[in-house]
Scaffold this motif. Structure first.
Motif, short mmCIF file in Angstrom:
data_model
loop_
_atom_site.label_atom_id
_atom_site.label_comp_id
_atom_site.label_asym_id
_atom_site.label_seq_id
_atom_site.Cartn_x
_atom_site.Cartn_y
_atom_site.Cartn_z
N LEU A 172 41.36 41.41 37.44
CA LEU A 172 41.39 42.79 37.93
C LEU A 172 40.40 43.00 39.08
O LEU A 172 40.69 43.71 40.04
CB LEU A 172 41.09 43.77 36.79
N GLY A 173 39.23 42.38 38.98
CA GLY A 173 38.18 42.55 39.98
C GLY A 173 38.58 42.02 41.34
O GLY A 173 38.31 42.65 42.38
N VAL A 174 39.21 40.86 41.38
CA VAL A 174 39.64 40.26 42.65
C VAL A 174 40.60 41.20 43.39
O VAL A 174 40.60 41.26 44.62
CB VAL A 174 40.31 38.88 42.39
N ARG A 175 41.37 41.96 42.65
CA ARG A 175 42.33 42.88 43.24
C ARG A 175 41.74 44.26 43.51
O ARG A 175 42.42 45.13 44.02
CB ARG A 175 43.55 42.99 42.31
N GLY A 176 40.47 44.46 43.10
CA GLY A 176 39.83 45.75 43.29
C GLY A 176 40.28 46.81 42.30
O GLY A 176 40.12 48.00 42.55
N PHE A 177 40.83 46.39 41.16
CA PHE A 177 41.36 47.32 40.17
C PHE A 177 40.38 47.62 39.03
O PHE A 177 40.48 48.66 38.40
CB PHE A 177 42.64 46.78 39.53
N HIS A 178 39.48 46.69 38.70
CA HIS A 178 38.59 46.85 37.55
C HIS A 178 37.61 47.99 37.79
O HIS A 178 36.97 48.07 38.82
CB HIS A 178 37.84 45.54 37.29
N ARG A 179 37.50 48.89 36.81
CA ARG A 179 36.58 50.02 36.91
C ARG A 179 35.42 49.91 35.93
O ARG A 179 34.29 50.16 36.27
CB ARG A 179 37.33 51.35 36.69
N SER A 180 35.71 49.54 34.68
CA SER A 180 34.65 49.36 33.68
C SER A 180 35.22 48.66 32.45
O SER A 180 36.42 48.54 32.29
CB SER A 180 34.03 50.71 33.29
N THR A 181 34.31 48.23 31.58
CA THR A 181 34.68 47.60 30.31
C THR A 181 33.93 48.32 29.20
O THR A 181 32.74 48.57 29.33
CB THR A 181 34.32 46.10 30.32
N VAL A 182 34.66 48.68 28.14
CA VAL A 182 34.07 49.41 27.02
C VAL A 182 34.49 48.75 25.71
O VAL A 182 35.53 48.11 25.64
CB VAL A 182 34.51 50.90 27.01
N PRO A 183 33.68 48.93 24.64
CA PRO A 183 34.11 48.45 23.32
C PRO A 183 35.38 49.18 22.88
O PRO A 183 35.57 50.37 23.21
CB PRO A 183 32.94 48.80 22.40
#
Length: 80
Positions: A59-70
């Motif tokens: 997701l990060g490579v595509r610029g889509f990742h925003r955050s990660t949560v439990p």
């Protein structure tokens, strides 16, 4: 999750989103595609400990990742 954060889409099963994986998910990867989704929209991919980093990188490579949560912070389609 704070009140000012965008609410992620509800999830049905808490199973890892990696192809072929059926392990229990422990993380929710919040993302959006800015070409398709409103800025406040958060889609969810679920990840087990073995696939969290791989899915975040995808997701990060595509610029889509925003955050990660439990996963405990995510709303399920059954209400919680």
């Amino acid at each position: 999750m704070t009140d000012t954060a965008a609410a992620p889409d509800p999830v049905a099963e808490l199973v890892c989103s990696a192809r072929g994986c059926r392990q229990d998910a422990t993380w929710g990867l919040l993302w959006n595609n800015p070409r398709l989704h409103a800025p406040e929209r958060r889609k969810v991919w679920l990840a087990c400990p073995d696939h969290r980093e791989q899915l975040e990188q995808f997701l990060g490579v595509r610029g889509f990742h925003r955050s990660t949560v439990p996963v405990g912070e995510l709303e399920t389609s059954s209400g919680r």
